[in-house]
Design an enzyme around this catalytic site. Structure first.
Site, PDB file in Angstrom:
ATOM      1  N   ASP A 248       0.567  -1.625   0.120  1.00  0.00           N
ATOM      2  CA  ASP A 248       0.437   0.089   0.177  1.00  0.00           C
ATOM      3  C   ASP A 248       1.047   1.267   0.127  1.00  0.00           C
ATOM      4  O   ASP A 248       2.432   1.331   0.562  1.00  0.00           O
ATOM      5  CB  ASP A 248      -0.551   0.179   0.427  1.00  0.00           C
ATOM      6  CG  ASP A 248      -2.218  -0.594   1.217  1.00  0.00           C
ATOM      7  OD1 ASP A 248      -2.145  -1.592   0.577  1.00  0.00           O
ATOM      8  OD2 ASP A 248      -2.578  -0.359   2.479  1.00  0.00           O
ATOM      9  N   LYS A 270      -3.655   3.449  -2.410  1.00  0.00           N
ATOM     10  CA  LYS A 270      -4.397   3.921  -1.931  1.00  0.00           C
ATOM     11  C   LYS A 270      -4.243   5.391  -1.906  1.00  0.00           C
ATOM     12  O   LYS A 270      -4.021   5.188  -0.909  1.00  0.00           O
ATOM     13  CB  LYS A 270      -5.370   2.852  -1.402  1.00  0.00           C
ATOM     14  CG  LYS A 270      -6.349   1.983  -1.458  1.00  0.00           C
ATOM     15  CD  LYS A 270      -7.428   1.677  -0.940  1.00  0.00           C
ATOM     16  CE  LYS A 270      -7.630  -0.028  -1.036  1.00  0.00           C
ATOM     17  NZ  LYS A 270      -7.340  -0.589   1.013  1.00  0.00           N
ATOM     18  N   MET A 383      -8.384   8.801   8.705  1.00  0.00           N
ATOM     19  CA  MET A 383      -8.629   9.556   7.597  1.00  0.00           C
ATOM     20  C   MET A 383      -9.434  10.273   8.163  1.00  0.00           C
ATOM     21  O   MET A 383     -10.574  10.902   7.246  1.00  0.00           O
ATOM     22  CB  MET A 383      -9.265   8.089   6.631  1.00  0.00           C
ATOM     23  CG  MET A 383      -8.101   7.009   6.293  1.00  0.00           C
ATOM     24  SD  MET A 383      -9.266   5.056   6.109  1.00  0.00           S
ATOM     25  CE  MET A 383      -9.633   5.207   7.740  1.00  0.00           C
TER      26      MET A 383
HETATM   27  N1  SAH Z   1      -4.043  -0.245   9.361  1.00  0.00           N
HETATM   28  C1  SAH Z   1      -3.843   1.322   9.380  1.00  0.00           C
HETATM   29  C2  SAH Z   1      -5.007   1.971   8.944  1.00  0.00           C
HETATM   30  C3  SAH Z   1      -5.270   2.325   7.401  1.00  0.00           C
HETATM   31  S1  SAH Z   1      -6.511   3.647   6.824  1.00  0.00           S
HETATM   32  C4  SAH Z   1      -3.429   1.100  10.530  1.00  0.00           C
HETATM   33  O1  SAH Z   1      -3.565   0.510  11.540  1.00  0.00           O
HETATM   34  O2  SAH Z   1      -2.913   1.527  11.263  1.00  0.00           O
HETATM   35  C5  SAH Z   1      -5.079   4.938   6.430  1.00  0.00           C
HETATM   36  C6  SAH Z   1      -5.527   6.150   7.865  1.00  0.00           C
HETATM   37  O3  SAH Z   1      -4.672   6.069   8.700  1.00  0.00           O
HETATM   38  C7  SAH Z   1      -4.851   6.889   7.472  1.00  0.00           C
HETATM   39  O4  SAH Z   1      -5.239   8.419   6.711  1.00  0.00           O
HETATM   40  C8  SAH Z   1      -3.994   7.763   9.030  1.00  0.00           C
HETATM   41  O5  SAH Z   1      -5.200   8.818   9.507  1.00  0.00           O
HETATM   42  C9  SAH Z   1      -3.933   6.742   9.948  1.00  0.00           C
HETATM   43  N2  SAH Z   1      -1.987   6.081  10.208  1.00  0.00           N
HETATM   44  C10 SAH Z   1      -1.703   5.340   9.057  1.00  0.00           C
HETATM   45  N3  SAH Z   1      -0.321   5.459   9.591  1.00  0.00           N
HETATM   46  C11 SAH Z   1      -0.197   7.084  10.091  1.00  0.00           C
HETATM   47  C12 SAH Z   1       0.770   7.214  10.503  1.00  0.00           C
HETATM   48  N4  SAH Z   1       2.089   6.813  10.213  1.00  0.00           N
HETATM   49  N5  SAH Z   1       1.114   8.671  10.914  1.00  0.00           N
HETATM   50  C13 SAH Z   1      -0.263   9.292  11.441  1.00  0.00           C
HETATM   51  N6  SAH Z   1      -1.385   8.528  10.944  1.00  0.00           N
HETATM   52  C14 SAH Z   1      -1.545   7.135  10.181  1.00  0.00           C
END
Ligand code: SAH
Length: 461
Positions: A248, A270, A383
């Site tokens: 991703d 995405k 998000m």
């Molecule tokens: N499966 C992932 C989330 C996917 S949804 C998890 O468990 O973390 C994607 C959202 O995750 C982004 O829009 C943001 O809000 C958050 N996100 C993921 N990685 C991040 C990071 N390193 N720093 C800040 N927000 C993050």
């Protein structure tokens, strides 16, 4: 990379060590272990050389070093305590394009000697490129405790079977065969000194088709929020065994760098409203790759089961009868909170924490605002950046004070991490004015106040 790591075959090659002390003796011993024909040059030799001299394992040239003495050697080491001599050796060797090492003087070396963990024929070499030999030695010490003593014998067993296995299996199957043989019960037999039993077991598995199965499998692997140190051991192992990795946008480059070099990489990223591959296509891609017999790693940011659509992907795999496993990862909320110094729960401030998606559909967020706007609760929005106005407005309208502390964490856990704090009231303006962009996590609740006290934990960017 300042140095190219290589392993040199010096068996039966003439090598010169200049110096007659302890250090020279150690270098000499190392060269002998690697099968070299060693000449030691020094006007006089210390006692450390007596045994090798008596056994005629080394030749002694009892003179001071002169430029032409370097001629004809495959490798030269300078180990005297005289800087001028060491330098002369380096100059003489370099002029003849002979690899030369000067002990403790990286600037004079054309090659440097790593710290080694020896389980011959298996060797682990560690180098800090001359930056900190002590650090390299510390790492070596850790590896010593990590690599079972029987690894060398295991490697010898593998060597003995290499041709038979090669004749029996195609390359992809062969690798799989070895990976199973070398880390399963057979390896354990070797580690406990039962080499003969291990040999028999290996012979038997050669006829066992289950080990040679050609079907692929899919691992849904959580890659964590960005810092590669936050990967799990299992994630790393699977990444290093993969034939193909489907990843991703959220998977960070330093994490991708840990994937097996030869693995095919497919971007299925995405971005909001700009899906590189529709979810449906990703699901079928995984099925197709597995049907080709490949070891597929589906690498996802954070945890696959937290806003990662992992459920949908395994749904298709299950329906199609493809073997799969799910490897949890550190989700953004956990990673970002730690790295920003914000505990998600705290006896005095929050007894619960909720993870919510702030993803907007048709300009709205269909959430149970009343349950989110509870006191003594931390709310984490994934998000949520685009919908920031909506979510701040709704939470306030449903009872949270406008002064409730809130934090934005952009690219949490990475060197680019950025943390902005404010309140429910000020957050939308902060987002507008700061240029903060995805991926950003939003944490809302009294716990954000603790950051002021705890932020010294934050890694220096
Ligand atoms: N499966 C992932 C989330 C996917 S949804 C998890 O468990 O973390 C994607 C959202 O995750 C982004 O829009 C943001 O809000 C958050 N996100 C993921 N990685 C991040 C990071 N390193 N720093 C800040 N927000 C993050």
């Amino acid at each position: 990379m300042d140095f190219l790591p290589i392993f040199l075959d010096i068996r039966e090659q003439p090598c010169l060590v200049v110096g007659g002390g302890e250090v020279a003796a150690r270098k000499c011993a190392l060269l002998l272990r690697a099968g070299a024909r060693v000449t030691i040059q020094a006007p006089a030799l210390g006692r450390a050389f007596d045994a090798d001299l008596a056994a005629a394992r080394i030749a002694h040239r009892a003179s001071s070093f002169h430029d032409e003495d370097a001629a004809g050697y495959a490798l030269v080491i300078a180990a005297t305590n005289d800087d001028a001599v060491n330098r002369a050796v380096a100059v003489a060797a370099r002029a003849r394009h002979i690899p030369v090492n000067v002990v403790d003087q990286p600037a004079l070396c054309s090659f440097i000697m790593p710290s080694i963990v020896e389980r011959a024929p298996l060797i682990v070499a560690v180098s800090s490129g001359g930056a900190s030999p002590v650090l390299a030695r510390l790492l070596r010490a850790r590896l010593e405790s990590l690599v079972p003593a029987g690894y060398g014998r295991l490697a010898e067993l593998a060597a003995a079977f290499r041709d038979r296995v090669k004749a029996r299996f195609k390359p992809a199957e062969r690798r799989r065969f070895w990976e199973r043989a070398l880390q399963g019960p057979i390896a354990e037999l070797v580690f406990s000194g039962r080499d003969e039993e291990a040999r028999k077991a290996l012979q038997e598995t050669l006829g066992d088709t289950r080990l040679a199965f050609s079907g692929g499998e899919v691992s849904l692997v959580g890659a964590g929020p960005g810092d590669p140190d936050l990967l799990t051991f299992r994630a790393l192992r699977l990444m290093q065994q993969a034939d193909v990795v489907v990843y991703d946008r959220l998977v960070s480059q330093p994490v991708l760098n840990l994937v097996r070099l030869e693995a095919e990489r497919i971007y299925a990223g995405k971005e909001r409203a700009k899906h590189a591959l529709p979810q449906e296509d990703i699901n079928h891609l995984l099925v197709r790759l597995a049907r080709e017999g490949k070891r597929v790693v589906r690498l996802k940011g954070g945890d696959p089961f937290i806003f990662g659509r992992g459920g949908e992907e395994i749904d298709t795999l299950a329906a199609e009868g493809i073997p799969f496993q799910v490897v949890p990862g550190i989700t953004a909320a956990a990673g970002c909170a730690s790295y920003a110094g914000i505990p998600l729960t705290h006896r005095d401030y929050a007894q619960s924490v909720v993870f919510v998606t702030g993803h907007m559909q048709d300009g709205t967020m269909n959430l149970n605002w009343r349950s989110l706007a509870q006191p003594r609760q931390t709310v984490v929005f994934y998000m949520g950046l685009v919908g920031i106005e909506v979510l701040c407005r709704e939470l306030t309208a449903h009872g949270l004070p406008a002064a409730t502390p809130a934090a934005l964490i952009q690219q949490g856990t990475t060197p680019q991490q950025r943390v902005l704090t404010g309140t429910l009231e000020s957050l939308p303006a902060i987002v507008r004015e700061s240029g903060v962009k995805a991926p950003t996590l939003i944490i809302i609740g009294e716990v954000v106040r603790l950051r002021e006290r705890l932020k010294w934990f934050e890694p220096a960017a």
